[in-house]
Write a protein that holds these residues in place. Structure first.
Motif, PDB file in Angstrom:
ATOM      1  N   THR A 113       2.529  17.931 -24.666  1.00 56.07           N
ATOM      2  CA  THR A 113       3.583  17.088 -24.138  1.00 56.07           C
ATOM      3  C   THR A 113       3.910  15.995 -25.137  1.00 56.07           C
ATOM      4  N   ASP A 114       5.100  15.455 -25.016  1.00 60.39           N
ATOM      5  CA  ASP A 114       5.536  14.349 -25.861  1.00 60.39           C
ATOM      6  C   ASP A 114       4.633  13.148 -25.606  1.00 60.39           C
ATOM      7  N   HIS A 115       4.255  12.446 -26.670  1.00 59.38           N
ATOM      8  CA  HIS A 115       3.362  11.286 -26.502  1.00 59.38           C
ATOM      9  C   HIS A 115       4.009  10.179 -25.671  1.00 59.38           C
ATOM     10  N   LEU A 116       5.335  10.207 -25.535  1.00 54.82           N
ATOM     11  CA  LEU A 116       6.011   9.211 -24.705  1.00 54.82           C
ATOM     12  C   LEU A 116       6.072   9.616 -23.231  1.00 54.82           C
ATOM     13  N   ASN A 117       5.745  10.873 -22.937  1.00 53.11           N
ATOM     14  CA  ASN A 117       5.812  11.374 -21.565  1.00 53.11           C
ATOM     15  C   ASN A 117       4.493  11.062 -20.846  1.00 53.11           C
ATOM     16  N   VAL A 118       4.344   9.812 -20.494  1.00 50.68           N
ATOM     17  CA  VAL A 118       3.096   9.332 -19.891  1.00 50.68           C
ATOM     18  C   VAL A 118       2.859   9.970 -18.525  1.00 50.68           C
ATOM     19  N   ARG A 119       3.931  10.202 -17.770  1.00 53.33           N
ATOM     20  CA  ARG A 119       3.788  10.810 -16.433  1.00 53.33           C
ATOM     21  C   ARG A 119       3.137  12.192 -16.542  1.00 53.33           C
ATOM     22  N   SER A 120       3.570  12.988 -17.507  1.00 52.76           N
ATOM     23  CA  SER A 120       2.993  14.313 -17.713  1.00 52.76           C
ATOM     24  C   SER A 120       1.527  14.211 -18.127  1.00 52.76           C
ATOM     25  N   GLN A 121       1.221  13.265 -19.003  1.00 48.82           N
ATOM     26  CA  GLN A 121      -0.165  13.104 -19.449  1.00 48.82           C
ATOM     27  C   GLN A 121      -1.077  12.722 -18.290  1.00 48.82           C
ATOM     28  N   HIS A 122      -0.623  11.822 -17.431  1.00 50.16           N
ATOM     29  CA  HIS A 122      -1.428  11.441 -16.265  1.00 50.16           C
ATOM     30  C   HIS A 122      -1.642  12.639 -15.341  1.00 50.16           C
ATOM     31  N   ALA A 125      20.781  32.915 -15.990  1.00 52.38           N
ATOM     32  CA  ALA A 125      21.427  31.809 -16.705  1.00 52.38           C
ATOM     33  C   ALA A 125      22.284  30.942 -15.796  1.00 52.38           C
ATOM     34  N   GLU A 126      23.092  31.556 -14.963  1.00 54.23           N
ATOM     35  CA  GLU A 126      23.988  30.771 -14.109  1.00 54.23           C
ATOM     36  C   GLU A 126      23.202  29.896 -13.143  1.00 54.23           C
ATOM     37  N   ALA A 127      22.125  30.444 -12.585  1.00 51.61           N
ATOM     38  CA  ALA A 127      21.314  29.678 -11.635  1.00 51.61           C
ATOM     39  C   ALA A 127      20.541  28.553 -12.325  1.00 51.61           C
ATOM     40  N   LEU A 128      20.148  28.774 -13.591  1.00 52.26           N
ATOM     41  CA  LEU A 128      19.352  27.777 -14.303  1.00 52.26           C
ATOM     42  C   LEU A 128      20.196  26.725 -15.005  1.00 52.26           C
ATOM     43  N   PHE A 129      21.479  27.000 -15.208  1.00 50.86           N
ATOM     44  CA  PHE A 129      22.308  26.066 -15.970  1.00 50.86           C
ATOM     45  C   PHE A 129      22.381  24.663 -15.363  1.00 50.86           C
ATOM     46  N   PRO A 130      22.552  24.502 -14.044  1.00 53.30           N
ATOM     47  CA  PRO A 130      22.635  23.132 -13.514  1.00 53.30           C
ATOM     48  C   PRO A 130      21.418  22.275 -13.862  1.00 53.30           C
ATOM     49  N   SER A 131      20.223  22.844 -13.793  1.00 50.00           N
ATOM     50  CA  SER A 131      19.036  22.056 -14.142  1.00 50.00           C
ATOM     51  C   SER A 131      18.899  21.909 -15.656  1.00 50.00           C
ATOM     52  N   ALA A 132      19.203  22.972 -16.407  1.00 46.34           N
ATOM     53  CA  ALA A 132      19.092  22.905 -17.864  1.00 46.34           C
ATOM     54  C   ALA A 132      20.066  21.901 -18.463  1.00 46.34           C
ATOM     55  N   SER A 133      21.201  21.700 -17.807  1.00 48.54           N
ATOM     56  CA  SER A 133      22.206  20.775 -18.334  1.00 48.54           C
ATOM     57  C   SER A 133      22.005  19.344 -17.845  1.00 48.54           C
ATOM     58  N   ASP A 134      21.007  19.125 -16.980  1.00 51.96           N
ATOM     59  CA  ASP A 134      20.713  17.804 -16.442  1.00 51.96           C
ATOM     60  C   ASP A 134      19.901  17.013 -17.482  1.00 51.96           C
ATOM     61  N   PRO A 135      20.444  15.919 -18.020  1.00 49.27           N
ATOM     62  CA  PRO A 135      19.722  15.177 -19.068  1.00 49.27           C
ATOM     63  C   PRO A 135      18.342  14.701 -18.639  1.00 49.27           C
ATOM     64  N   GLU A 136      18.168  14.362 -17.362  1.00 45.75           N
ATOM     65  CA  GLU A 136      16.861  13.896 -16.909  1.00 45.75           C
ATOM     66  C   GLU A 136      15.856  15.037 -16.859  1.00 45.75           C
ATOM     67  N   VAL A 137      16.289  16.214 -16.429  1.00 47.61           N
ATOM     68  CA  VAL A 137      15.410  17.388 -16.423  1.00 47.61           C
ATOM     69  C   VAL A 137      15.017  17.751 -17.855  1.00 47.61           C
ATOM     70  N   TRP A 138      15.976  17.658 -18.761  1.00 47.87           N
ATOM     71  CA  TRP A 138      15.785  18.116 -20.144  1.00 47.87           C
ATOM     72  C   TRP A 138      15.144  17.060 -21.039  1.00 47.87           C
ATOM     73  N   ARG A 139      14.886  15.896 -20.495  1.00 46.91           N
ATOM     74  CA  ARG A 139      14.481  14.749 -21.296  1.00 46.91           C
ATOM     75  C   ARG A 139      13.346  15.037 -22.275  1.00 46.91           C
ATOM     76  N   TRP A 140      12.330  15.769 -21.843  1.00 42.87           N
ATOM     77  CA  TRP A 140      11.141  15.969 -22.688  1.00 42.87           C
ATOM     78  C   TRP A 140      11.087  17.351 -23.322  1.00 42.87           C
ATOM     79  N   ILE A 141      12.136  18.135 -23.196  1.00 44.36           N
ATOM     80  CA  ILE A 141      12.138  19.484 -23.784  1.00 44.36           C
ATOM     81  C   ILE A 141      12.697  19.406 -25.201  1.00 44.36           C
ATOM     82  N   PRO A 142      11.909  19.822 -26.199  1.00 41.46           N
ATOM     83  CA  PRO A 142      12.322  19.658 -27.595  1.00 41.46           C
ATOM     84  C   PRO A 142      13.245  20.776 -28.093  1.00 41.46           C
ATOM     85  N   ARG A 143      14.293  21.013 -27.362  1.00 38.58           N
ATOM     86  CA  ARG A 143      15.323  21.982 -27.739  1.00 38.58           C
ATOM     87  C   ARG A 143      16.662  21.349 -27.393  1.00 38.58           C
TER      88      ARG A 143
END
Length: 198
Positions: A131-140, A21-39
């Protein structure tokens, strides 16, 4: 499960633990990293630990922490979920990486290891990603790898901000895995030669 069961050239995948948890928190709390995660995005190490605990407790899920081999740093996480061994199917997701690792070989190699585990060790016949239909980068990216776009589930789930999203589904079947495996290997080789990894 051996801690080094999913071992690659640049990463190894180990069973996810609340100790990550401690190691993953910086990335999990980053709004850009979390942008497409539906949680809901974790706002503390305690919330990250609670999230990991829920993932680990799900009997139809196999979750992994991703460790960079060069320094054994936890750089992300990924999972197989909705795992149905009787039907031979699963989905891959709940994947995130520290933003400093974007563009490197780590996510690609994690998919190579995770998909190989699904098809070669678990003997599955179908693996899906959504993936989210708005996440075009992931779809490509998924299309470029050769996964088959199956369709869209409209208003499928709620995003972290409460809005509704459509989910675009992709899949790969066991008979398609060998060709995809070679494409993933080639991408890892190409990316692992970049200066950021050496």
């Amino acid at each position: 499960m051996s801690p080094d069961l999913l071992l690659g050239r640049t990463v190894r995948l180990v069973p996810l633990s609340t100790e990550h948890a401690e190691a993953l928190f910086p990335s999990a709390s980053d709004p850009e990293v979390w942008r497409w995660i539906p949680r809901p995005r974790p706002e503390s190490v305690a919330q990250t630990r609670a999230l990991l605990s829920r993932l680990i407790a799900d009997p139809a899920r196999r979750s992994f922490a991703v460790l960079r081999l060069s320094d054994d740093t936890v750089i992300g996480t990924t999972s197989l979920y909705d795992l149905d061994l009787d039907e031979g199917r699963t989905e891959a997701g709940t994947t995130w990486f520290d933003r400093s690792c974007w563009g490197g070989p780590y996510n690609t190699e994690s998919k190579l290891l995770l998909f190989g585990h699904a098809f070669e060790e678990l003997g599955l016949v179908r693996l899906a990603l959504r993936t989210d239909h708005l996440n075009v980068r992931s779809q490509h990216a998924l299309s470029a790898l050769g996964l088959v776009r199956e369709g869209t589930l409209r208003s499928h789930m709620r995003r972290g901000d409460g809005t509704r999203r459509d989910s675009v589904y992709y899949s790969v079947l066991a008979e398609e895995w060998p060709a995809l495996r070679e494409r993933l290997r080639a991408r890892v080789e190409a990316k692992a030669g970049s200066p950021e990894v050496n």
